[in-house]
Motif scaffolding. Structure first.
Motif, PDB file in Angstrom:
ATOM      1  N   ARG A 172       1.900   6.260  -7.109  1.00 53.40           N
ATOM      2  CA  ARG A 172       0.803   7.096  -7.641  1.00 53.40           C
ATOM      3  C   ARG A 172       1.150   8.576  -7.540  1.00 53.40           C
ATOM      4  O   ARG A 172       0.866   9.356  -8.448  1.00 53.40           O
ATOM      5  N   HIS A 173       1.768   8.965  -6.428  1.00 53.28           N
ATOM      6  CA  HIS A 173       2.180  10.356  -6.254  1.00 53.28           C
ATOM      7  C   HIS A 173       3.226  10.749  -7.303  1.00 53.28           C
ATOM      8  O   HIS A 173       3.141  11.826  -7.898  1.00 53.28           O
ATOM      9  N   ASN A 218       0.828  -1.211   0.000  1.00 55.40           N
ATOM     10  CA  ASN A 218       0.000   0.000   0.000  1.00 55.40           C
ATOM     11  C   ASN A 218       0.860   1.258   0.000  1.00 55.40           C
ATOM     12  O   ASN A 218       0.570   2.219  -0.716  1.00 55.40           O
ATOM     13  N   LEU A 267       3.677   9.487 -10.265  1.00 53.18           N
ATOM     14  CA  LEU A 267       2.999   9.624 -11.549  1.00 53.18           C
ATOM     15  C   LEU A 267       2.216  10.929 -11.629  1.00 53.18           C
ATOM     16  O   LEU A 267       2.218  11.607 -12.663  1.00 53.18           O
ATOM     17  N   ALA A 268       1.548  11.292 -10.550  1.00 50.32           N
ATOM     18  CA  ALA A 268       0.785  12.544 -10.524  1.00 50.32           C
ATOM     19  C   ALA A 268       1.709  13.741 -10.685  1.00 50.32           C
ATOM     20  O   ALA A 268       1.381  14.698 -11.387  1.00 50.32           O
ATOM     21  N   THR A 302      -2.686  14.036  -6.927  1.00 54.26           N
ATOM     22  CA  THR A 302      -3.914  13.401  -6.449  1.00 54.26           C
ATOM     23  C   THR A 302      -3.785  12.890  -5.023  1.00 54.26           C
ATOM     24  O   THR A 302      -4.777  12.603  -4.389  1.00 54.26           O
ATOM     25  N   ALA A 303      -2.571  12.734  -4.510  1.00 51.43           N
ATOM     26  CA  ALA A 303      -2.368  12.168  -3.174  1.00 51.43           C
ATOM     27  C   ALA A 303      -2.103  13.278  -2.165  1.00 51.43           C
ATOM     28  O   ALA A 303      -1.505  14.298  -2.493  1.00 51.43           O
ATOM     29  N   ASN A 314       2.445   1.653  -3.430  1.00 47.37           N
ATOM     30  CA  ASN A 314       1.419   2.110  -4.364  1.00 47.37           C
ATOM     31  C   ASN A 314       1.148   3.601  -4.179  1.00 47.37           C
ATOM     32  O   ASN A 314       1.035   4.353  -5.161  1.00 47.37           O
ATOM     33  N   ARG A 315       1.055   4.046  -2.933  1.00 53.89           N
ATOM     34  CA  ARG A 315       0.795   5.460  -2.642  1.00 53.89           C
ATOM     35  C   ARG A 315       1.925   6.340  -3.188  1.00 53.89           C
ATOM     36  O   ARG A 315       1.677   7.353  -3.834  1.00 53.89           O
TER      37      ARG A 315
END
Length: 62
Positions: A14-15, A7, A17-18, A25-26, A10-11
């Protein structure tokens, strides 16, 4: 890798990539905590590498 580490990874991913896409987004604090936890696990396993203290010290430096 356990569920918590997955998790956290993944967090952080994702950050990243954003950031690359120009959208955040995070929640910054959540990502910072996830990165620090991952750094602690990695440093413990490798006895080297970035530490949670380095994450905390360098997070707000841009």
């Amino acid at each position: 890798m356990n569920i918590s580490e997955a998790n956290d990874a993944n967090r952080v991913l994702r950050h990243l990539l954003a950031v690359r896409q120009g959208t955040h987004t995070a929640a910054d604090g959540d990502v910072r905590e996830a990165a620090a936890r991952l750094a602690g696990r990695v440093n413990k396993a490798l006895h080297a590498g970035i530490t949670p203290a380095q994450i905390d010290a360098g997070w707000d430096v841009r």
